[in-house]
Motif scaffolding. Structure first.
Motif, PDB file in Angstrom:
ATOM      1  N   CYS A  94       6.890  -3.198  -7.082  1.00  0.00           N
ATOM      2  CA  CYS A  94       6.459  -4.226  -8.029  1.00  0.00           C
ATOM      3  C   CYS A  94       7.617  -4.748  -8.855  1.00  0.00           C
ATOM      4  CB  CYS A  94       5.318  -3.723  -8.917  1.00  0.00           C
ATOM      5  SG  CYS A  94       5.624  -2.155  -9.681  1.00  0.00           S
ATOM      6  N   MET A 140      -8.883  -2.072  -1.373  1.00  0.00           N
ATOM      7  CA  MET A 140     -10.152  -1.540  -0.871  1.00  0.00           C
ATOM      8  C   MET A 140     -10.432  -2.030   0.537  1.00  0.00           C
ATOM      9  SD  MET A 140     -12.695  -1.259  -4.138  1.00  0.00           S
ATOM     10  CE  MET A 140     -12.735  -2.947  -4.645  1.00  0.00           C
ATOM     11  N   HIS A 152       0.813  -1.213   0.000  1.00  0.00           N
ATOM     12  CA  HIS A 152       0.000   0.000   0.000  1.00  0.00           C
ATOM     13  C   HIS A 152       0.848   1.265   0.000  1.00  0.00           C
ATOM     14  CE1 HIS A 152      -4.348   1.026   1.310  1.00  0.00           C
ATOM     15  NE2 HIS A 152      -3.906   1.885   0.438  1.00  0.00           N
ATOM     16  N   GLY A 162      -4.495  -8.641 -10.584  1.00  0.00           N
ATOM     17  CA  GLY A 162      -5.014  -7.278 -10.430  1.00  0.00           C
ATOM     18  C   GLY A 162      -6.269  -7.210  -9.583  1.00  0.00           C
ATOM     19  N   GLY A 163      -7.173  -8.144  -9.792  1.00  0.00           N
ATOM     20  CA  GLY A 163      -8.399  -8.138  -9.005  1.00  0.00           C
ATOM     21  C   GLY A 163      -8.114  -8.331  -7.529  1.00  0.00           C
ATOM     22  N   LEU A 186     -13.717 -14.467  -6.612  1.00  0.00           N
ATOM     23  CA  LEU A 186     -12.632 -13.816  -7.346  1.00  0.00           C
ATOM     24  C   LEU A 186     -11.936 -14.806  -8.279  1.00  0.00           C
ATOM     25  CD1 LEU A 186     -10.638 -11.453  -7.838  1.00  0.00           C
ATOM     26  CD2 LEU A 186      -9.245 -12.456  -6.015  1.00  0.00           C
ATOM     27  N   ASP A 244      -8.496   0.060   2.801  1.00  0.00           N
ATOM     28  CA  ASP A 244      -9.060   1.414   2.854  1.00  0.00           C
ATOM     29  C   ASP A 244     -10.403   1.445   3.576  1.00  0.00           C
ATOM     30  OD1 ASP A 244      -7.017   2.752   1.672  1.00  0.00           O
ATOM     31  OD2 ASP A 244      -7.902   2.836  -0.321  1.00  0.00           O
ATOM     32  N   PHE A 266       7.731 -10.327  -6.702  1.00  0.00           N
ATOM     33  CA  PHE A 266       6.814  -9.985  -7.783  1.00  0.00           C
ATOM     34  C   PHE A 266       7.365 -10.460  -9.125  1.00  0.00           C
ATOM     35  CE2 PHE A 266       5.704  -7.319  -4.287  1.00  0.00           C
ATOM     36  CZ  PHE A 266       4.320  -7.253  -4.343  1.00  0.00           C
ATOM     37  N   PHE A 278      -5.278  -7.682  -5.889  1.00  0.00           N
ATOM     38  CA  PHE A 278      -4.631  -6.493  -5.333  1.00  0.00           C
ATOM     39  C   PHE A 278      -5.643  -5.389  -5.096  1.00  0.00           C
ATOM     40  CE2 PHE A 278      -0.437  -7.987  -7.240  1.00  0.00           C
ATOM     41  CZ  PHE A 278       0.053  -8.369  -6.012  1.00  0.00           C
ATOM     42  N   ARG A 279      -6.564  -5.260  -6.042  1.00  0.00           N
ATOM     43  CA  ARG A 279      -7.591  -4.216  -5.925  1.00  0.00           C
ATOM     44  C   ARG A 279      -8.459  -4.451  -4.689  1.00  0.00           C
ATOM     45  NH1 ARG A 279      -7.658   0.296  -7.084  1.00  0.00           N
ATOM     46  NH2 ARG A 279      -9.637   1.383  -7.237  1.00  0.00           N
ATOM     47  N   LEU A 280      -8.842  -5.688  -4.481  1.00  0.00           N
ATOM     48  CA  LEU A 280      -9.676  -6.011  -3.315  1.00  0.00           C
ATOM     49  C   LEU A 280      -8.907  -5.761  -2.026  1.00  0.00           C
ATOM     50  CD1 LEU A 280     -11.502  -9.251  -4.534  1.00  0.00           C
ATOM     51  CD2 LEU A 280     -12.538  -7.033  -4.002  1.00  0.00           C
ATOM     52  N   SER A 297      -1.077  -9.009 -14.612  1.00  0.00           N
ATOM     53  CA  SER A 297      -1.966  -7.957 -14.113  1.00  0.00           C
ATOM     54  C   SER A 297      -3.408  -8.438 -14.043  1.00  0.00           C
ATOM     55  CB  SER A 297      -1.883  -6.719 -15.014  1.00  0.00           C
ATOM     56  OG  SER A 297      -0.599  -6.156 -14.946  1.00  0.00           O
ATOM     57  N   VAL A 298      -3.814  -9.199 -15.041  1.00  0.00           N
ATOM     58  CA  VAL A 298      -5.191  -9.679 -15.046  1.00  0.00           C
ATOM     59  C   VAL A 298      -5.398 -10.714 -13.951  1.00  0.00           C
ATOM     60  CG1 VAL A 298      -6.912 -10.963 -16.379  1.00  0.00           C
ATOM     61  CG2 VAL A 298      -5.562  -9.170 -17.484  1.00  0.00           C
ATOM     62  N   ILE A 299      -4.403 -11.596 -13.788  1.00  0.00           N
ATOM     63  CA  ILE A 299      -4.564 -12.670 -12.803  1.00  0.00           C
ATOM     64  C   ILE A 299      -4.556 -12.114 -11.377  1.00  0.00           C
ATOM     65  CG2 ILE A 299      -3.501 -14.757 -11.857  1.00  0.00           C
ATOM     66  CD1 ILE A 299      -2.429 -15.315 -14.683  1.00  0.00           C
TER      67      ILE A 299
END
Lengths: 210, 210
Positions: free
Chosen positions: A127, A170, A113, A162-163, A187, A173, A132, A165-167, A158-160
């Motif tokens: 990264c 959030m 983060h 990315g979701g 997921l 946060d 990584f 990491f995004r979760l 990124s596709v594998i």
DNA sequence: TTGACAAAAATGAACATTCATTCTAAATTA
DNA sequence: TAATTTAGAATGAATGTTCATTTTTGTCAA
């Protein structure tokens, strides 16, 4: 001093105390909003000790960065060493990251983060760090072996991931109030199967000529 | 003052000059590594003017945050208003973000890359901001209408946009040296179709009748 | 076991610097 | 001439760092 006084209730080595306190403060308030004096107070050590052990504020951050990256690296290594398909390995890494996010969120927050380049001079962005890179190599392997769809390696990774990491982002946060492991199955399913519903009624092969 | 002196070579309004300079500095060095004096020098205005216009350092950041978020919001609104399928709208947003990343990378870096909570007091994290909420609403709509696979809304949005955000992140960190639009087609393909090759060792088009 | 002593570690007051902010005078505009 | 805006030196609080002193630890002789 009374006979029955407890033995030192916090006999942890000093550098450990300092790092633990610093990690908590850095993650909660951001590196630049934390003073060495803050760390000193929370760790209950003297200013001098901090400078003795780490040479200064940036030294603390560097030490944290190094140690936590080692931990992350070991985690990735252990997964890669297991006897699993590439896809299973990817999933397992995500699973572990989700668990860490719940149980040791400060580690994840600091590694994933924070913008280290803003306070650790001459450190490349996270990264490009070893674990990584290993993950990307693994993805490449999966593409070479025909297990994973072939794309540019960075796109595929990124596709594998990315979701996930995004979760994690959030969740840290405070935008997600459920533990991430509860979302794991969805997921994984979505990532590998794709988000599109193949236009029903029409067979796949006809519908997919763009 | 000489008669033939050029007219003011930089007649942009003062607040604009300040914000432009601040944005560049904040993005390149991080908010906390930039002093008001740095901004003042680059913008070629006086300290007093900065305090007159923005009330201080945090005021500059707040103003930037607000204006750039408005811009982002307008972008999302304009895409949502278009007559497209939900999937096409998602793709178009990604396409625009990729373009912005190349042509106006400072805006993207400030909005997506920075930890605003670390320097703007009492601002919620960026992913809870209006445009991001609108995007999630749009995704939900796509799921309700049967256009997109149904998952928890946050999971779905993360999978659809996670890859793109990840690529933007790496591009801004210098890990990717190709312009993102070159990777757009691959990303879109992978995101909607999924990363798994249906085994069977059968040619692609036949193998995908899940 | 005790006491003396050297080495190492810890302490925290004092220091030096940075930097956000203030404020008055000068310049500009109406 | 009055009102508004700009200029930038001065201010003071915050904070990273130093270092002389104290405390602890380890060693060895009595």
């Amino acid at each position: 001093m009374p006979y029955l006084s407890r033995p030192d209730p916090d006999p942890k080595p000093m550098d450990c105390r300092i790092l633990t306190a610093a990690l908590k403060l850095f993650v909660n308030h951001g590196y630049h909003n934390v003073s060495v004096h803050d760390v000193q107070k929370l760790a209950d050590v003297s200013i001098g000790s901090i400078y003795k052990h780490f040479g200064g504020k940036e030294g603390i951050a560097k030490a944290l960065h190094e140690r936590l990256l080692v931990e992350m690296n070991e985690m990735v290594d252990s997964v890669i060493a297991q006897d699993l398909t590439i896809i299973e390995k990817c999933n397992h890494i995500i699973e572990l990251l989700f668990e860490y996010t719940e149980t040791r969120c400060e580690i994840i927050a600091f590694i994933l983060h924070a913008n280290h380049t803003e306070f650790i001079s001459s450190k490349p962005p996270i990264c490009s760090a070893e674990p990584f890179q290993k993950i990307r190599d693994m993805v490449q392997l999966g593409m070479d072996s025909g297990e994973i769809q072939s794309y540019d390696c960075l796109v595929a990774a990124s596709v594998i991931f990315g979701g996930a990491f995004r979760l994690i982002h959030m969740r840290l946060d405070g935008l997600i109030d459920r533990p991430l492991p509860e979302l794991y199955d969805q997921l994984i399913d979505a990532t590998w199967k794709g988000m599109k519903i193949e236009d029903d009624s029409v067979p796949q092969k006809l519908a997919s000529n763009e």
